[in-house]
Design a protein around this motif. Sequence first.
Motif, mmCIF file in Angstrom:
data_model
loop_
_atom_site.group_PDB
_atom_site.id
_atom_site.type_symbol
_atom_site.label_atom_id
_atom_site.label_comp_id
_atom_site.label_asym_id
_atom_site.label_seq_id
_atom_site.Cartn_x
_atom_site.Cartn_y
_atom_site.Cartn_z
ATOM 1 N N LYS A 111 0.837 -1.206 0.000
ATOM 2 C CA LYS A 111 0.000 0.000 0.000
ATOM 3 C C LYS A 111 0.870 1.254 0.000
ATOM 4 O O LYS A 111 0.584 2.224 -0.697
ATOM 5 C CB LYS A 111 -0.903 -0.022 1.235
ATOM 6 C CG LYS A 111 -2.092 0.924 1.160
ATOM 7 C CD LYS A 111 -3.096 0.614 2.276
ATOM 8 C CE LYS A 111 -4.445 1.240 1.944
ATOM 9 N NZ LYS A 111 -5.513 0.761 2.835
ATOM 10 N N ALA A 112 1.934 1.228 0.772
ATOM 11 C CA ALA A 112 2.789 2.409 0.899
ATOM 12 C C ALA A 112 3.656 2.632 -0.334
ATOM 13 O O ALA A 112 4.002 3.766 -0.655
ATOM 14 C CB ALA A 112 3.666 2.283 2.139
ATOM 15 N N LEU A 113 3.999 1.554 -1.021
ATOM 16 C CA LEU A 113 5.033 1.677 -2.057
ATOM 17 C C LEU A 113 4.557 1.532 -3.492
ATOM 18 O O LEU A 113 5.171 2.106 -4.400
ATOM 19 C CB LEU A 113 6.130 0.629 -1.820
ATOM 20 C CG LEU A 113 7.023 0.863 -0.605
ATOM 21 C CD1 LEU A 113 7.860 -0.374 -0.325
ATOM 22 C CD2 LEU A 113 7.916 2.088 -0.812
ATOM 23 N N LEU A 114 3.509 0.758 -3.724
ATOM 24 C CA LEU A 114 3.257 0.318 -5.099
ATOM 25 C C LEU A 114 2.173 1.092 -5.825
ATOM 26 O O LEU A 114 1.043 1.220 -5.340
ATOM 27 C CB LEU A 114 2.887 -1.168 -5.102
ATOM 28 C CG LEU A 114 3.927 -2.112 -4.500
ATOM 29 C CD1 LEU A 114 3.445 -3.552 -4.617
ATOM 30 C CD2 LEU A 114 5.285 -1.933 -5.158
ATOM 31 N N ASP A 115 2.529 1.588 -6.995
ATOM 32 C CA ASP A 115 1.542 2.092 -7.932
ATOM 33 C C ASP A 115 1.221 0.991 -8.934
ATOM 34 O O ASP A 115 2.004 0.056 -9.130
ATOM 35 C CB ASP A 115 2.098 3.323 -8.664
ATOM 36 C CG ASP A 115 2.200 4.522 -7.741
ATOM 37 O OD1 ASP A 115 1.192 4.847 -7.073
ATOM 38 O OD2 ASP A 115 3.283 5.147 -7.678
ATOM 39 N N LYS A 166 10.394 -1.752 -7.493
ATOM 40 C CA LYS A 166 10.361 -0.926 -6.288
ATOM 41 C C LYS A 166 10.764 -1.743 -5.076
ATOM 42 O O LYS A 166 11.252 -1.206 -4.096
ATOM 43 C CB LYS A 166 8.947 -0.382 -6.067
ATOM 44 C CG LYS A 166 8.695 0.925 -6.780
ATOM 45 C CD LYS A 166 7.760 1.811 -5.990
ATOM 46 C CE LYS A 166 7.487 3.099 -6.727
ATOM 47 N NZ LYS A 166 6.081 3.495 -6.611
ATOM 48 N N ILE A 200 13.856 -1.296 -2.322
ATOM 49 C CA ILE A 200 13.418 -1.628 -0.969
ATOM 50 C C ILE A 200 13.336 -3.150 -0.823
ATOM 51 O O ILE A 200 12.838 -3.831 -1.718
ATOM 52 C CB ILE A 200 12.021 -1.024 -0.696
ATOM 53 C CG1 ILE A 200 12.079 0.504 -0.722
ATOM 54 C CG2 ILE A 200 11.445 -1.520 0.626
ATOM 55 C CD1 ILE A 200 12.706 1.126 0.478
ATOM 56 N N GLU A 226 22.069 0.556 4.382
ATOM 57 C CA GLU A 226 21.103 1.623 4.177
ATOM 58 C C GLU A 226 19.779 1.287 4.885
ATOM 59 O O GLU A 226 19.548 0.154 5.280
ATOM 60 C CB GLU A 226 20.825 1.800 2.684
ATOM 61 C CG GLU A 226 22.027 2.178 1.857
ATOM 62 C CD GLU A 226 22.403 3.639 2.032
ATOM 63 O OE1 GLU A 226 23.608 3.911 2.066
ATOM 64 O OE2 GLU A 226 21.496 4.488 2.145
ATOM 65 N N GLU A 253 11.109 6.805 8.687
ATOM 66 C CA GLU A 253 10.255 7.435 7.680
ATOM 67 C C GLU A 253 9.265 6.419 7.103
ATOM 68 O O GLU A 253 8.061 6.677 7.028
ATOM 69 C CB GLU A 253 11.131 8.021 6.571
ATOM 70 C CG GLU A 253 10.329 8.688 5.471
ATOM 71 C CD GLU A 253 11.200 8.959 4.232
ATOM 72 O OE1 GLU A 253 12.169 9.737 4.354
ATOM 73 O OE2 GLU A 253 10.914 8.376 3.168
ATOM 74 N N MET B 1 18.472 6.809 1.939
ATOM 75 C CA MET B 1 17.899 6.453 0.635
ATOM 76 C C MET B 1 16.582 7.211 0.417
ATOM 77 O O MET B 1 15.770 7.352 1.319
ATOM 78 C CB MET B 1 17.638 4.943 0.618
ATOM 79 C CG MET B 1 17.092 4.444 -0.692
ATOM 80 S SD MET B 1 16.930 2.624 -0.627
ATOM 81 C CE MET B 1 15.357 2.438 -1.442
ATOM 82 N N ILE B 3 13.164 7.183 -0.800
ATOM 83 C CA ILE B 3 12.188 6.127 -1.109
ATOM 84 C C ILE B 3 11.094 6.649 -2.040
ATOM 85 O O ILE B 3 10.516 7.709 -1.797
ATOM 86 C CB ILE B 3 11.572 5.574 0.191
ATOM 87 C CG1 ILE B 3 12.685 5.034 1.110
ATOM 88 C CG2 ILE B 3 10.555 4.488 -0.114
ATOM 89 C CD1 ILE B 3 12.217 4.596 2.469
ATOM 90 N N ARG B 4 10.831 5.902 -3.082
ATOM 91 C CA ARG B 4 9.725 6.253 -3.982
ATOM 92 C C ARG B 4 8.441 5.599 -3.473
ATOM 93 O O ARG B 4 8.204 4.420 -3.705
ATOM 94 C CB ARG B 4 10.009 5.743 -5.404
ATOM 95 C CG ARG B 4 11.157 6.432 -6.125
ATOM 96 C CD ARG B 4 11.429 5.729 -7.467
ATOM 97 N NE ARG B 4 11.962 4.387 -7.286
ATOM 98 C CZ ARG B 4 11.817 3.370 -8.138
ATOM 99 N NH1 ARG B 4 11.106 3.530 -9.237
ATOM 100 N NH2 ARG B 4 12.352 2.185 -7.907
ATOM 101 N N TYR B 5 7.617 6.369 -2.781
ATOM 102 C CA TYR B 5 6.353 5.822 -2.261
ATOM 103 C C TYR B 5 5.304 5.796 -3.359
ATOM 104 O O TYR B 5 5.450 6.432 -4.403
ATOM 105 C CB TYR B 5 5.856 6.666 -1.087
ATOM 106 C CG TYR B 5 6.757 6.557 0.120
ATOM 107 C CD1 TYR B 5 6.728 5.431 0.939
ATOM 108 C CD2 TYR B 5 7.656 7.568 0.430
ATOM 109 C CE1 TYR B 5 7.568 5.315 2.031
ATOM 110 C CE2 TYR B 5 8.506 7.468 1.530
ATOM 111 C CZ TYR B 5 8.453 6.339 2.325
ATOM 112 O OH TYR B 5 9.285 6.221 3.403
ATOM 113 N N ALA B 6 4.237 5.069 -3.097
ATOM 114 C CA ALA B 6 3.107 5.050 -4.026
ATOM 115 C C ALA B 6 2.476 6.437 -4.089
ATOM 116 O O ALA B 6 2.456 7.165 -3.100
ATOM 117 C CB ALA B 6 2.074 4.020 -3.570
ATOM 118 N N GLU B 7 1.958 6.767 -5.259
ATOM 119 C CA GLU B 7 1.300 8.072 -5.424
ATOM 120 C C GLU B 7 0.197 8.276 -4.382
ATOM 121 O O GLU B 7 -0.030 9.376 -3.908
ATOM 122 C CB GLU B 7 0.688 8.188 -6.826
ATOM 123 C CG GLU B 7 1.697 8.553 -7.899
ATOM 124 C CD GLU B 7 1.071 8.530 -9.288
ATOM 125 O OE1 GLU B 7 -0.141 8.807 -9.409
ATOM 126 O OE2 GLU B 7 1.807 8.222 -10.251
#
Lengths: 393, 393
Positions: A111-115, A166, A200, A226, A253, B1, B3-7
């Motif tokens: 949920k936090a990372l994936l589009d 990702k 990640i 990291e 974060e 790092m 982080i590229r989070y989901a939109e």
Amino acid sequence: MNIRYAERTADLNGTATREIFKLLSRPEIISFAGGLPASDLLPEKEVAEITESLLSGKDAKRILQYGTSEGFADFRETLVGYVKQVGIDGIDTDNTLVISGGQQGIDLMCKALLDKGDTVLVEQPTYLAVLQILKSYEAKAVGVNANADGLDIDDLEKKIIAHKPKMLYVVPTFSNPTGKTYSRANREKIAEITAKYGVIVLEDDPYGKLRFSGESVNSLKSFAAEDNTVYITSFSKLVSPGLRVGVAVGGKEIIRKLTVCKQGTDLHTSNLSQLIVKRFVEEYLGETVKRSIPVYRKRRDAMTAALDRYMPFFDRTDPEGGLFVFGSLPVSLNAEKLLPKAIEHNVAYIQGSVFFADGGGENTVRLNYSNASAEQIEQGIRALGSLFASYLT
Amino acid sequence: MNIRYAERTADLNGTATREIFKLLSRPEIISFAGGLPASDLLPEKEVAEITESLLSGKDAKRILQYGTSEGFADFRETLVGYVKQVGIDGIDTDNTLVISGGQQGIDLMCKALLDKGDTVLVEQPTYLAVLQILKSYEAKAVGVNANADGLDIDDLEKKIIAHKPKMLYVVPTFSNPTGKTYSRANREKIAEITAKYGVIVLEDDPYGKLRFSGESVNSLKSFAAEDNTVYITSFSKLVSPGLRVGVAVGGKEIIRKLTVCKQGTDLHTSNLSQLIVKRFVEEYLGETVKRSIPVYRKRRDAMTAALDRYMPFFDRTDPEGGLFVFGSLPVSLNAEKLLPKAIEHNVAYIQGSVFFADGGGENTVRLNYSNASAEQIEQGIRALGSLFASYLT
């Protein structure tokens, strides 16, 4: 009314595992299909004692009232100490999030990372539910080749470059479904390469405490320089799956992001479950693990011995812990097609193909040994071996 | 790092409510900000008794082992009987799904139904968390005008035609934040119009049992001819929010979809929580509600009397139950800007603007009366009235 569901649900079905569970209620079935801890090891007495003490004491009010999405601060303190056992050090409670079982950790990371359209690398084969969860986020799972030592590092790097994923999802210790453990060197390499490319890592460790033989290895996260690795573990295999408690550990974060995602998902984890697990970890976990190991070791030994005796054609893994053995039948056998036959013979397993992100594995089988007695294991594998043998030409 | 989070997470922050909770730990604060049931009414003794009996009896094993995503069959039987009280009849267990609190029901409905860019209609103002959850699905919330009777039916139809929403979300009984109740005629109209246009309705009913005055009205779902309405209720306000248990009731097809979505989200709801609530509903709920009503009624009466006395300039709702009073200050007052001042004066509330999908409501305030004594309410509203009055020109 014709309901317009979200696109993500079009291809979303119950996992094979849980659907099969429902077929397995016949008492005469010997099931190697599930991933349940041994029912006879579930610590009823301890949980009853803890719960009585919690609800008659000063904790009763805070258990029954709303809690915070992060989980109880004192439980998170306990968890900070707990993960030191896998080499995760130098963190504080802000690096932890209490989750409603390991499954929720996977869901929240997605949920936090994936589009939509993002790629996630997984070991080939990998935990079935992850493939389902990735579908629900309209993400693409790509399998990374693996060997007895862990991931194939060249293939990992190649696929990172090709797919710009990702996230990488792994179960490095007593993997589901293979039961194998990544070596220390392999973990270090994975940490190095994922950091290099900014990927990640989600390290899922539900079975790590259940080691019967060999040397323990620290968590992949402990080798990550990291802040790119989130470690999740659950208490389902050590205390109780029915209570639904786990923990995610990562950079502050990303833990904050996961917390906000959790808030919208279930507000917080059951307070009673949290404090039962807290007390259990502090007072009973050591002895419970000590009591469980010989039981599970005996079952693993029964399983591997029976496989070698009755299914010498089965090319299997050699797990040092956890719940599963995995292997390949001769390529002429299709494990999915033979499953109904096996159930007719009162034995159940999971066809390995469901664990493959990219297809394949039609001749593979996952066998769970944790929730059957040594006698049942011997009997079940004998029946299975004779069934499979009858289809060999 | 980096982080590229989901939109979806870009605009996702902790809800104002929960962030404010953290500021309110000073004991001298009188808080009208939350939505907590009265701590002194939480049924510690009953839950302790039930739990002891459950864990010492034949249920202990199934509580500690894995369960199914649908929830325990016998608990779902209890729930089928339970929702008859709001006029939901002619259903069986396949129409029910046990959820980990009402919040999860909202999340699962969004997961099952919403694609990025879809529109959901909500009452203006509506439950804050829904606006957050819709963001997490990259869906658009559009507010429907409302009045003392319920939704403005003309505006509802206009917005259905204009926005082709997939879903309408409402809290028809003792709404959050307004505390008001939709009339029977209004419910019938909503059922009729949403069925006509094929809009799914999510009816959220966390407070329905907490009626202090007036006539009870059956659920909106009970007026829905088509299978287009999913009813969710939770046991957070009647038994305990800390246990995280609720139920979703709907057509078998959509309940099946929600179940598959739940499986990927948290596998299943805590077994212990499920069976505590089951036993509580069967044995203690009636008397607990009876015991709670006079306490809450007294607090509501204290709140409305104090508002009329100390804040005659506050144009407020007149709730017949639930936890909240809502109203407007003179337009020159900005409730968000005045909140820090109020906290300096040891009183907290929630600025109403956070409940508005389309913006606006800067001069509105939500006041919770359930978790403060009549004396605290009198004292807090007096302080608040004098603060607000000092800013009136």
